[in-house]
Design a protein around this motif. Structure first.
Motif, PDB file in Angstrom:
ATOM      1  N   LEU A   1       0.729  -1.113   0.054  1.00 19.37           N
ATOM      2  CA  LEU A   1       0.016  -0.100  -0.115  1.00 19.37           C
ATOM      3  C   LEU A   1       1.025   1.199  -0.075  1.00 19.37           C
ATOM      4  N   CYS A   2       0.418   2.457  -0.643  1.00 24.47           N
ATOM      5  CA  CYS A   2       1.220   3.533  -0.882  1.00 24.47           C
ATOM      6  C   CYS A   2       0.326   4.829  -0.083  1.00 24.47           C
ATOM      7  N   LEU A   3       1.250   5.317   0.607  1.00 26.01           N
ATOM      8  CA  LEU A   3       0.566   6.485   1.454  1.00 26.01           C
ATOM      9  C   LEU A   3       1.017   7.803   0.759  1.00 26.01           C
ATOM     10  N   VAL A   4       0.415   8.741   0.088  1.00 25.03           N
ATOM     11  CA  VAL A   4       0.755   9.835  -0.671  1.00 25.03           C
ATOM     12  C   VAL A   4       0.486  11.039  -0.090  1.00 25.03           C
ATOM     13  N   LEU A   5       1.347  11.904   0.162  1.00 30.82           N
ATOM     14  CA  LEU A   5       1.290  13.222   0.685  1.00 30.82           C
ATOM     15  C   LEU A   5       0.769  14.366  -0.525  1.00 30.82           C
ATOM     16  N   PRO A   6      -0.180  15.171   0.142  1.00 30.44           N
ATOM     17  CA  PRO A   6      -0.646  16.127  -0.785  1.00 30.44           C
ATOM     18  C   PRO A   6       0.488  17.108  -1.226  1.00 30.44           C
ATOM     19  N   GLY A   7       0.522  17.425  -2.489  1.00 35.69           N
ATOM     20  CA  GLY A   7       1.671  18.229  -3.060  1.00 35.69           C
ATOM     21  C   GLY A   7       2.858  17.685  -3.582  1.00 35.69           C
ATOM     22  N   PHE A   8       2.744  16.180  -3.611  1.00 38.65           N
ATOM     23  CA  PHE A   8       3.990  15.393  -3.900  1.00 38.65           C
ATOM     24  C   PHE A   8       3.580  14.314  -4.823  1.00 38.65           C
ATOM     25  N   GLN A   9       3.416  14.501  -6.052  1.00 40.50           N
ATOM     26  CA  GLN A   9       2.720  13.601  -6.931  1.00 40.50           C
ATOM     27  C   GLN A   9       3.486  12.191  -7.063  1.00 40.50           C
ATOM     28  N   ASP A  10       4.724  12.010  -7.193  1.00 37.80           N
ATOM     29  CA  ASP A  10       5.333  10.908  -7.253  1.00 37.80           C
ATOM     30  C   ASP A  10       6.235  10.521  -6.094  1.00 37.80           C
ATOM     31  N   VAL A  11       6.036  11.325  -5.108  1.00 39.24           N
ATOM     32  CA  VAL A  11       6.712  11.019  -3.907  1.00 39.24           C
ATOM     33  C   VAL A  11       5.779  10.230  -2.810  1.00 39.24           C
ATOM     34  N   PHE A  12       6.127   9.133  -2.439  1.00 42.19           N
ATOM     35  CA  PHE A  12       5.166   8.346  -1.725  1.00 42.19           C
ATOM     36  C   PHE A  12       5.750   7.411  -0.457  1.00 42.19           C
ATOM     37  N   TYR A  13       5.014   7.085   0.420  1.00 43.75           N
ATOM     38  CA  TYR A  13       5.395   5.999   1.618  1.00 43.75           C
ATOM     39  C   TYR A  13       4.649   4.839   1.167  1.00 43.75           C
ATOM     40  N   ARG A  14       5.737   3.516   0.828  1.00 45.63           N
ATOM     41  CA  ARG A  14       5.348   2.532   0.570  1.00 45.63           C
ATOM     42  C   ARG A  14       5.254   1.389   1.867  1.00 45.63           C
ATOM     43  N   LEU A  15       4.237   0.653   2.030  1.00 39.40           N
ATOM     44  CA  LEU A  15       4.043  -0.271   3.269  1.00 39.40           C
ATOM     45  C   LEU A  15       4.007  -1.596   2.629  1.00 39.40           C
ATOM     46  N   CYS A  16       4.869  -2.348   3.125  1.00 36.86           N
ATOM     47  CA  CYS A  16       4.812  -3.977   2.334  1.00 36.86           C
ATOM     48  C   CYS A  16       5.655  -4.835   3.307  1.00 36.86           C
ATOM     49  N   PHE A  17       5.357  -6.122   2.913  1.00 35.68           N
ATOM     50  CA  PHE A  17       6.001  -7.288   3.432  1.00 35.68           C
ATOM     51  C   PHE A  17       7.319  -7.636   2.591  1.00 35.68           C
ATOM     52  N   THR A  18       8.359  -7.702   2.990  1.00 33.10           N
ATOM     53  CA  THR A  18       9.540  -8.245   2.161  1.00 33.10           C
ATOM     54  C   THR A  18      10.482  -9.205   2.847  1.00 33.10           C
ATOM     55  N   GLN A  19      11.445  -9.827   2.018  1.00 35.42           N
ATOM     56  CA  GLN A  19      12.488 -10.629   2.610  1.00 35.42           C
ATOM     57  C   GLN A  19      13.617 -10.563   1.922  1.00 35.42           C
ATOM     58  N   PRO A  20      14.521  -9.520   2.153  1.00 35.87           N
ATOM     59  CA  PRO A  20      15.739  -9.004   1.679  1.00 35.87           C
ATOM     60  C   PRO A  20      16.961 -10.162   1.220  1.00 35.87           C
ATOM     61  N   ARG A  21      17.371 -10.144   0.167  1.00 39.39           N
ATOM     62  CA  ARG A  21      18.445 -11.342  -0.074  1.00 39.39           C
ATOM     63  C   ARG A  21      19.696 -10.856   0.308  1.00 39.39           C
ATOM     64  N   LYS A  22      19.780  -9.612   0.706  1.00 38.30           N
ATOM     65  CA  LYS A  22      21.288  -8.872   1.182  1.00 38.30           C
ATOM     66  C   LYS A  22      20.904  -7.860   2.135  1.00 38.30           C
ATOM     67  N   GLY A  23      22.071  -7.464   2.986  1.00 40.50           N
ATOM     68  CA  GLY A  23      22.171  -6.562   3.971  1.00 40.50           C
ATOM     69  C   GLY A  23      21.820  -7.171   5.258  1.00 40.50           C
ATOM     70  N   ILE A  24      21.533  -6.500   6.335  1.00 37.91           N
ATOM     71  CA  ILE A  24      21.385  -6.824   7.614  1.00 37.91           C
ATOM     72  C   ILE A  24      20.374  -7.643   7.976  1.00 37.91           C
ATOM     73  N   TYR A  25      19.112  -7.647   7.062  1.00 40.55           N
ATOM     74  CA  TYR A  25      18.110  -8.378   7.276  1.00 40.55           C
ATOM     75  C   TYR A  25      18.032  -9.465   6.263  1.00 40.55           C
ATOM     76  N   SER A  26      19.033 -10.084   5.884  1.00 40.45           N
ATOM     77  CA  SER A  26      19.129 -10.820   4.716  1.00 40.45           C
ATOM     78  C   SER A  26      18.353 -12.289   5.195  1.00 40.45           C
ATOM     79  N   GLY A  27      17.354 -12.717   4.386  1.00 42.58           N
ATOM     80  CA  GLY A  27      16.643 -13.755   4.676  1.00 42.58           C
ATOM     81  C   GLY A  27      15.778 -13.846   5.531  1.00 42.58           C
ATOM     82  N   ARG A  28      15.570 -12.809   6.387  1.00 42.02           N
ATOM     83  CA  ARG A  28      14.424 -12.552   7.357  1.00 42.02           C
ATOM     84  C   ARG A  28      13.354 -11.834   6.832  1.00 42.02           C
ATOM     85  N   LYS A  29      11.941 -12.239   7.134  1.00 42.66           N
ATOM     86  CA  LYS A  29      10.868 -11.463   6.796  1.00 42.66           C
ATOM     87  C   LYS A  29      10.597 -10.350   7.626  1.00 42.66           C
TER      88      LYS A  29
END
Length: 223
Positions: free
Chosen positions: A103-131
């Motif tokens: 889901l995306c939360l969009v602020l007024p006045g910023f057409q293509d700048v938004f906040y995205r809320l999701c579930f993910t499982q990164p393949r790299k970085g400090i959260y690698s392999g974690r949900k």
């Protein structure tokens, strides 16, 4: 069906309708206004004890993923509205992710700048392999105008949030993904409903703080 279940169902049907209807952004107005009225009507006509789900209720991360995201978005919208900030919550299909539950939360006045809320499982970085449950400020396409100026306030934003503020890897930034994000590890298959309020509080704070600096950077450029 309870009022709460009705509101959650309305959010899902609304997102699916927007995905299939292919409406222009300027056509969302009446539907958004009705949803906000419906939520406010519900909040003003339910018992205080019903507004926060009992701590004994658990939501399955796989089966109830959309319900979880919708519920967090609803709570975030309410917290922002209390601060006079009105955001639009729309599905990721608006940005070409038809199969995404994000889901995306969009602020007024910023057409293509938004906040995205999701579930993910990164393949790299400090959260690698974690949900993880992630909220990110998406600034793709705004490297020089927004992302780089905001980097000057990275430590200050993190201090005000009292929460770790992540960036994309150098490789991903070189590929054009410019984002700030906060992450909530999901160590178990089920999330207690009582945890949603805490997550929503942090996400709302993230939006409040980062949007202040977005406005500050914008004002400096216009001035």
């Amino acid at each position: 069906m309870s009022d709460r279940d009705f509101l959650l169902s309305f959010g899902r049907f609304k997102n699916e309708f927007l995905r299939q209807a292919g409406l222009e952004k300027n056509q969302y107005g009446v539907l958004d206004a009705f949803e906000k009225w419906l939520r406010m009507y519900h909040n003003n006509n339910v018992d205080e004890n019903d507004k926060v789900p009992p701590s004994g209720i658990y939501l399955d991360v796989h089966k109830d993923r959309e319900v979880l995201l919708n519920e967090i978005c609803r709570r975030v919208e309410q917290k922002l509205l209390q601060r006079g900030i009105v955001v639009k919550c729309i599905s990721a299909a608006r940005w070409g992710k038809a199969r995404s539950s994000a889901l995306c939360l969009v602020l007024p006045g910023f057409q293509d700048v938004f906040y995205r809320l999701c579930f993910t499982q990164p393949r790299k970085g400090i959260y690698s392999g974690r949900k993880i449950l992630m909220s990110e400020l998406v600034l793709d396409g705004h490297k020089k105008s927004l992302f780089l100026p905001l980097l000057n306030y990275h430590s200050e934003m993190e201090r005000r949030l009292d929460f770790r503020l992540e960036r994309e890897s150098l490789h991903m930034e070189q590929a054009g993904r410019y984002r700030f994000k906060i992450c909530f590890p999901v160590e178990q298959e089920k999330i207690p409903a009582s945890k949603l309020e805490e997550i929503a509080r942090v996400v709302a704070r993230f939006i409040i703080v980062s949007s202040e600096y977005l406005e500050k950077v914008n004002a400096a450029q216009i001035g």
